[in-house]
Design a protein around this motif. Structure first.
Motif, PDB file in Angstrom:
ATOM      1  N   GLY A  55      19.441   0.516   1.009  1.00  0.00           N
ATOM      2  CA  GLY A  55      19.704   1.902   2.026  1.00  0.00           C
ATOM      3  C   GLY A  55      18.989   2.951   2.289  1.00  0.00           C
ATOM      4  N   VAL A  76      15.751   4.846   1.420  1.00  0.00           N
ATOM      5  CA  VAL A  76      14.723   5.333   0.513  1.00  0.00           C
ATOM      6  C   VAL A  76      13.612   6.162   1.003  1.00  0.00           C
ATOM      7  CG1 VAL A  76      13.593   4.220  -1.653  1.00  0.00           C
ATOM      8  CG2 VAL A  76      15.305   2.873   0.068  1.00  0.00           C
ATOM      9  N   LYS A 110       8.782  -8.109  10.379  1.00  0.00           N
ATOM     10  CA  LYS A 110      10.211  -8.407   9.697  1.00  0.00           C
ATOM     11  C   LYS A 110      10.794  -9.395   9.420  1.00  0.00           C
ATOM     12  CE  LYS A 110      13.526  -5.659   6.982  1.00  0.00           C
ATOM     13  NZ  LYS A 110      14.060  -4.411   6.767  1.00  0.00           N
ATOM     14  N   SER A 151      -1.584  -6.010   2.033  1.00  0.00           N
ATOM     15  CA  SER A 151      -1.174  -5.463   3.429  1.00  0.00           C
ATOM     16  C   SER A 151      -2.451  -5.603   4.885  1.00  0.00           C
ATOM     17  CB  SER A 151      -1.056  -3.277   3.400  1.00  0.00           C
ATOM     18  OG  SER A 151      -2.331  -3.134   3.855  1.00  0.00           O
ATOM     19  N   ARG A 152      -1.968  -4.833   5.421  1.00  0.00           N
ATOM     20  CA  ARG A 152      -2.168  -5.488   7.216  1.00  0.00           C
ATOM     21  C   ARG A 152      -4.315  -4.204   7.539  1.00  0.00           C
ATOM     22  NH1 ARG A 152       1.360  -1.739  11.524  1.00  0.00           N
ATOM     23  NH2 ARG A 152       1.082  -0.145   9.103  1.00  0.00           N
ATOM     24  N   ARG A 172      -7.167   0.508   2.970  1.00  0.00           N
ATOM     25  CA  ARG A 172      -5.066   1.178   2.861  1.00  0.00           C
ATOM     26  C   ARG A 172      -5.434  -0.083   1.733  1.00  0.00           C
ATOM     27  NH1 ARG A 172      -1.214   4.242   4.085  1.00  0.00           N
ATOM     28  NH2 ARG A 172      -0.059   2.822   4.145  1.00  0.00           N
ATOM     29  N   TRP A 200       9.693   7.251   6.259  1.00  0.00           N
ATOM     30  CA  TRP A 200       9.867   8.412   6.919  1.00  0.00           C
ATOM     31  C   TRP A 200       9.338   9.105   7.708  1.00  0.00           C
ATOM     32  CZ3 TRP A 200      14.290   6.712   9.264  1.00  0.00           C
ATOM     33  CH2 TRP A 200      14.832   5.418   8.419  1.00  0.00           C
ATOM     34  N   SER A 255       6.284  -3.995   6.579  1.00  0.00           N
ATOM     35  CA  SER A 255       6.903  -4.245   7.369  1.00  0.00           C
ATOM     36  C   SER A 255       6.381  -3.499   8.025  1.00  0.00           C
ATOM     37  CB  SER A 255       8.379  -4.688   8.167  1.00  0.00           C
ATOM     38  OG  SER A 255       9.158  -3.781   7.641  1.00  0.00           O
ATOM     39  N   ILE A 259       8.040   0.943  -1.349  1.00  0.00           N
ATOM     40  CA  ILE A 259       8.095   0.263  -2.466  1.00  0.00           C
ATOM     41  C   ILE A 259       7.062  -0.585  -3.219  1.00  0.00           C
ATOM     42  CG2 ILE A 259      10.176  -1.686  -2.674  1.00  0.00           C
ATOM     43  CD1 ILE A 259      12.301  -0.054  -0.179  1.00  0.00           C
ATOM     44  N   THR A 296      10.741   6.915   1.363  1.00  0.00           N
ATOM     45  CA  THR A 296       9.304   6.898   1.235  1.00  0.00           C
ATOM     46  C   THR A 296       8.813   6.668   2.507  1.00  0.00           C
ATOM     47  OG1 THR A 296      10.029   4.786   2.595  1.00  0.00           O
ATOM     48  CG2 THR A 296      10.070   4.021   0.318  1.00  0.00           C
ATOM     49  N   THR A 317       0.801  -1.265   0.076  1.00  0.00           N
ATOM     50  CA  THR A 317      -0.010  -0.135  -0.182  1.00  0.00           C
ATOM     51  C   THR A 317       1.118   1.046  -0.208  1.00  0.00           C
ATOM     52  OG1 THR A 317      -0.038  -0.384   2.478  1.00  0.00           O
ATOM     53  CG2 THR A 317      -2.346  -0.627   1.027  1.00  0.00           C
ATOM     54  N   GLN A 318       2.163   1.466  -0.097  1.00  0.00           N
ATOM     55  CA  GLN A 318       3.190   2.352   0.117  1.00  0.00           C
ATOM     56  C   GLN A 318       4.294   1.588  -0.199  1.00  0.00           C
ATOM     57  OE1 GLN A 318       2.430   3.917   4.036  1.00  0.00           O
ATOM     58  NE2 GLN A 318       4.885   3.287   4.891  1.00  0.00           N
ATOM     59  N   ASP A 322      -1.900  -9.500   7.356  1.00  0.00           N
ATOM     60  CA  ASP A 322      -1.369  -8.939   8.702  1.00  0.00           C
ATOM     61  C   ASP A 322      -0.280  -9.600   9.108  1.00  0.00           C
ATOM     62  OD1 ASP A 322      -0.223  -7.927  11.020  1.00  0.00           O
ATOM     63  OD2 ASP A 322      -2.370  -6.792  11.749  1.00  0.00           O
ATOM     64  N   LEU A 323       1.273  -9.390   8.772  1.00  0.00           N
ATOM     65  CA  LEU A 323       2.258  -9.792   8.928  1.00  0.00           C
ATOM     66  C   LEU A 323       2.673 -10.418  10.720  1.00  0.00           C
ATOM     67  CD1 LEU A 323       4.474  -8.695   6.130  1.00  0.00           C
ATOM     68  CD2 LEU A 323       3.890 -10.754   6.695  1.00  0.00           C
TER      69      LEU A 323
HETATM   70  N1  NAP Z   1      12.951   3.518   3.445  1.00  0.00           N
HETATM   71  C1  NAP Z   1      14.004   2.947   3.907  1.00  0.00           C
HETATM   72  O1  NAP Z   1      14.736   3.945   3.721  1.00  0.00           O
HETATM   73  C2  NAP Z   1      14.634   1.611   3.176  1.00  0.00           C
HETATM   74  C3  NAP Z   1      15.558   1.178   4.383  1.00  0.00           C
HETATM   75  C4  NAP Z   1      16.306  -0.770   4.487  1.00  0.00           C
HETATM   76  C5  NAP Z   1      14.924  -1.484   4.167  1.00  0.00           C
HETATM   77  N2  NAP Z   1      14.387  -0.981   4.340  1.00  0.00           N
HETATM   78  C6  NAP Z   1      13.092  -2.131   4.007  1.00  0.00           C
HETATM   79  O2  NAP Z   1      12.361  -2.502   3.180  1.00  0.00           O
HETATM   80  C7  NAP Z   1      11.170  -1.918   3.254  1.00  0.00           C
HETATM   81  C8  NAP Z   1      10.137  -1.697   2.119  1.00  0.00           C
HETATM   82  O3  NAP Z   1      10.643  -0.572   3.231  1.00  0.00           O
HETATM   83  P1  NAP Z   1       9.260   1.057   2.581  1.00  0.00           P
HETATM   84  O4  NAP Z   1      10.388   2.170   3.055  1.00  0.00           O
HETATM   85  O5  NAP Z   1       8.432   0.978   1.468  1.00  0.00           O
HETATM   86  O6  NAP Z   1       8.310   0.830   4.096  1.00  0.00           O
HETATM   87  P2  NAP Z   1       6.630   1.615   4.081  1.00  0.00           P
HETATM   88  O7  NAP Z   1       6.441   2.769   3.223  1.00  0.00           O
HETATM   89  O8  NAP Z   1       7.042   1.554   5.570  1.00  0.00           O
HETATM   90  O9  NAP Z   1       5.987   0.503   3.418  1.00  0.00           O
HETATM   91  C9  NAP Z   1       5.684  -0.777   4.216  1.00  0.00           C
HETATM   92  C10 NAP Z   1       4.441  -1.343   3.364  1.00  0.00           C
HETATM   93  O10 NAP Z   1       4.211  -2.587   4.687  1.00  0.00           O
HETATM   94  C11 NAP Z   1       2.906  -2.730   4.608  1.00  0.00           C
HETATM   95  N3  NAP Z   1       2.688  -3.621   5.896  1.00  0.00           N
HETATM   96  C12 NAP Z   1       3.226  -2.327   7.464  1.00  0.00           C
HETATM   97  N4  NAP Z   1       3.229  -3.096   8.117  1.00  0.00           N
HETATM   98  C13 NAP Z   1       2.365  -4.656   8.160  1.00  0.00           C
HETATM   99  C14 NAP Z   1       1.794  -5.973   8.016  1.00  0.00           C
HETATM  100  N5  NAP Z   1       1.807  -6.518  10.032  1.00  0.00           N
HETATM  101  N6  NAP Z   1       1.609  -6.870   7.411  1.00  0.00           N
HETATM  102  C15 NAP Z   1       0.783  -6.409   6.482  1.00  0.00           C
HETATM  103  N7  NAP Z   1       1.813  -5.681   6.152  1.00  0.00           N
HETATM  104  C16 NAP Z   1       2.441  -4.322   6.510  1.00  0.00           C
HETATM  105  C17 NAP Z   1       2.124  -1.124   5.042  1.00  0.00           C
HETATM  106  O11 NAP Z   1       0.322  -1.359   4.536  1.00  0.00           O
HETATM  107  P3  NAP Z   1      -0.490  -0.696   6.167  1.00  0.00           P
HETATM  108  O12 NAP Z   1       0.138  -0.485   6.762  1.00  0.00           O
HETATM  109  O13 NAP Z   1      -1.201  -0.488   4.789  1.00  0.00           O
HETATM  110  O14 NAP Z   1      -0.422  -2.617   6.641  1.00  0.00           O
HETATM  111  C18 NAP Z   1       2.821  -0.852   3.718  1.00  0.00           C
HETATM  112  O15 NAP Z   1       2.029  -0.628   2.452  1.00  0.00           O
HETATM  113  C19 NAP Z   1      10.590  -2.672   5.178  1.00  0.00           C
HETATM  114  O16 NAP Z   1      11.141  -3.624   4.830  1.00  0.00           O
HETATM  115  C20 NAP Z   1      11.836  -1.709   4.850  1.00  0.00           C
HETATM  116  O17 NAP Z   1      11.829  -2.290   6.356  1.00  0.00           O
HETATM  117  C21 NAP Z   1      14.185   0.644   3.501  1.00  0.00           C
END
Ligand code: NAP
Length: 237
Positions: free
Chosen positions: A173, A175, A108, A36-37, A41, A180, A86, A17, A177, A14-15, A61-62
């Motif tokens: 690294g 990103v 995660k 997603s959970r 959304r 933050w 996550s 990556i 999104t 839903t948001q 929901d993970l």
């Molecule tokens: N962005 C960075 O800088 C960065 C850096 C290193 C690693 N990562 C990793 O890359 C991955 C994606 O990052 P992102 O920045 O895209 O994250 P994000 O923008 O926070 O998006 C996380 C997504 O996970 C979903 N989610 C959260 N908890 C959940 C759950 N319990 N069950 C199912 N879905 C769940 C959220 O949707 P809902 O709220 O709708 O459930 C959302 O769609 C993550 O594992 C993150 O740790 C990101």
């Protein structure tokens, strides 16, 4: 590699990556399932991508084993599974509550672990898990370093045990999104600007850049058991 007729499940779509990956895959002929959970959304996303064709929304929901079981059963036979979903808590070893660190690990690591275990994979299926460069370059959040390292170990173990199903780990690294958005605006902007100056790539990664790599890794028949860094050169900065 064609996506036509392939069943493609994204958990955490839903948001960020996952959303960028859904946008990339939608309209390429795959049976796309976005999860997603959050029911609201998921409904919003399926509405936005409805015009692209074969698309279903699911609530998974993970952090909830029953939800994962029901979702994976409903998903049916899967060709490609990406789990960017996550919700992790940030904090130093001394400051982060142990309960929050454990909840992050559940979300995660154990959630994806269970989802892969309960997936019904086609013979040549592929999986993308997500870690983060804190696995090898500590950033003052020991729990995060441990969780990301665990995901990378899981990817290698699964690639070995589930072959010929392929399993790879995408290791981003920084990103830019919605992850933050928890930071106050000024602080987020300052962090991104500092990273932009520090990183050899001279910009902060976008969700689209990570999604493009993820799709390439999922579709490449010779890739399995790897951890793929995409960090703007963060490891060598
Ligand atoms: N962005 C960075 O800088 C960065 C850096 C290193 C690693 N990562 C990793 O890359 C991955 C994606 O990052 P992102 O920045 O895209 O994250 P994000 O923008 O926070 O998006 C996380 C997504 O996970 C979903 N989610 C959260 N908890 C959940 C759950 N319990 N069950 C199912 N879905 C769940 C959220 O949707 P809902 O709220 O709708 O459930 C959302 O769609 C993550 O594992 C993150 O740790 C990101």
């Amino acid at each position: 590699m064609s996506l036509a007729g392939k069943r493609f499940l994204i958990i955490g779509a839903t948001q960020g990556i996952g959303r960028a990956l859904a946008a990339l895959v939608a309209g390429q002929g795959a049976d796309l399932i976005v999860a997603s959970r959050s029911p609201e959304r998921v409904a919003k996303l399926t509405g936005e991508l409805a015009a692209t064709g074969r698309l279903t929304g699911k609530v998974i929901d993970l952090t909830d084993p029953a939800s994962i079981s029901a979702g994976m059963k409903a998903a049916g036979k899967i060709d490609h599974l990406a789990i960017p979903g996550s919700a992790v808590a940030f904090g130093s070893f001394r400051e982060l509550d142990v309960a929050d660190a454990m909840a992050s690990m559940l979300s995660k690591f154990w959630g994806p672990y269970q989802a892969v275990r309960e997936a019904d994979f086609s013979a040549r299926a592929s999986v993308a898990l997500f870690s983060g460069s804190a696995s090898r370059k500590p950033i003052g959040a020991a729990a995060l370093t441990a969780i990301n390292s665990a995901v990378e170990g899981l990817g290698r173990g699964l690639a070995h045990e589930l072959a010929p199903v392929r399993v790879n780990v995408i290791c981003p690294g920084l990103v830019d999104t919605e992850m933050w958005s928890r930071l106050p605006n000024g602080q987020r902007g300052e962090m991104m600007e500092q990273a932009r100056r520090r990183l050899p790539a001279r910009h902060v990664g976008t969700a689209r850049e990570i999604a493009e790599l993820t799709l390439a890794v999922l579709l490449n028949p010779y890739m399995t058991g790897t951890v793929v860094d995409i960090d703007g050169g963060g490891q060598v900065a």
